[in-house]
Scaffold this active site. Structure first.
Site, short mmCIF file in Angstrom:
data_model
loop_
_atom_site.label_atom_id
_atom_site.label_comp_id
_atom_site.label_asym_id
_atom_site.label_seq_id
_atom_site.Cartn_x
_atom_site.Cartn_y
_atom_site.Cartn_z
CG ASP A 80 -0.25 -0.01 2.54
OD1 ASP A 80 0.10 1.07 3.05
OD2 ASP A 80 -0.05 -1.11 3.08
CG ASP A 169 -6.45 3.73 6.86
OD1 ASP A 169 -6.54 3.27 8.02
OD2 ASP A 169 -5.41 4.25 6.41
CD GLU A 171 -4.34 3.91 10.39
OE1 GLU A 171 -3.34 3.85 11.15
OE2 GLU A 171 -4.30 3.70 9.16
#
Length: 281
Positions: A80, A169, A171
């Site tokens: 990534d 994503d 987090e």
């Protein structure tokens, strides 16, 4: 005539002593619980610079960093990348065995990756199966607003056999409180808003990228996404460890951070034909 400075010296001594006491007190204060958060406020990164896995080492640590061990099943290497990698040497990665990639497209509703075209098209052109990801900031706008922004700026999907579904994503917050000031129920609702909107726009269930420790803290280890959204779990170790509630297996595992030039390394839980199957939906 000599100048007498004894009075000045007598005046300075107590001042110096007081200053020394103050410095000692400050040093002690910085060792107390919570002091680090105040000190760290001076290094909050610029908005838009967040990248996948940024908080993993800071919160979970990195142990090992070598290739994963103990996985009997065939797994497929991937990377990534974000603007931190700039123009990526995709041919070099392809020749090293990397067969799939995810590229950061957006963050919040205020940032688009300036290297997105080179990274997204470049990975495709060398033969990789690739997709894009969105770095969530649940404290800035709604889940629906961010899903729409993502789809409108590189997060779409097409059944061409080489495009993976988009990734949420979700987090640690690099800009402030780790759970973005949300309650566990509020965070679950925000994620639900994002994934529902993404599916309505694309017909695909978004992949959820997270770390077990963050998920446990910020969603209460909610188990309601495991039957619909593929899991991309972050754990920088030689084993994947415990998964978040609701998922019996992971689809992808980010197992190490390799620095700014080549991005983070990942394993897809299956052979290349399983990567293709996820792309095809």
């Amino acid at each position: 005539m000599p100048v007498h400075r004894s009075g000045t010296a007598k005046t300075l001594r107590p001042r110096l002593a007081a200053a020394g006491t103050l410095l000692s007190a400050l040093a002690l204060l910085l060792t107390l619980p919570g002091a680090a958060s105040a000190a760290d406020s001076s290094v909050i990164p610029e908005r838009g610079t967040a990248r996948m896995g940024q908080g993993v080492i800071a919160h979970d640590g990195q142990k090992g960093g070598a290739a994963p061990i103990g996985t009997a099943a065939v797994q497929t290497e991937g990377v990534d990348v974000s603007s931190h990698q700039g123009n990526v040497a995709w041919s070099t990665l392809w020749n090293s065995g990397v067969k799939w990639a995810y590229v950061k497209a957006t963050e919040g509703t205020y940032y688009k990756n300036t290297y997105f075209a080179q990274q997204y098209n470049g990975s495709y052109n060398v033969g990789m199966i690739r997709g894009s990801y969105h770095f969530a900031t649940p404290d800035t706008t709604s889940g629906a607003a961010q899903a729409n922004y993502f789809v409108d700026n590189g997060g779409g999907w097409s059944r061409d056999g080489k495009t993976l579904p988009g990734v949420l994503d979700i987090e640690w917050n690099p800009y402030g409180a780790q759970c973005y000031g949300k309650t566990q129920a509020g965070m679950v609702a925000w994620i639900r808003d994002f994934v529902n909107t993404y599916k309505a726009r694309t017909g695909r269930d978004a992949v959820i990228y997270t770390a077990t420790s963050w998920w446990t803290t910020c969603t209460g280890n909610n188990a309601s996404f495991g039957t619909t959204n593929p899991l991309w779990v972050a754990r920088y170790n030689t084993t994947v460890g415990e998964l978040p509630a609701g998922w019996g297996f992971y689809t992808m595992w980010q197992y190490t951070s390799s620095g700014p030039t080549v991005g983070d390394h990942n394993r897809f839980n299956g052979a290349l034909d399983r990567v293709q199957a996820l792309a095809n939906g």
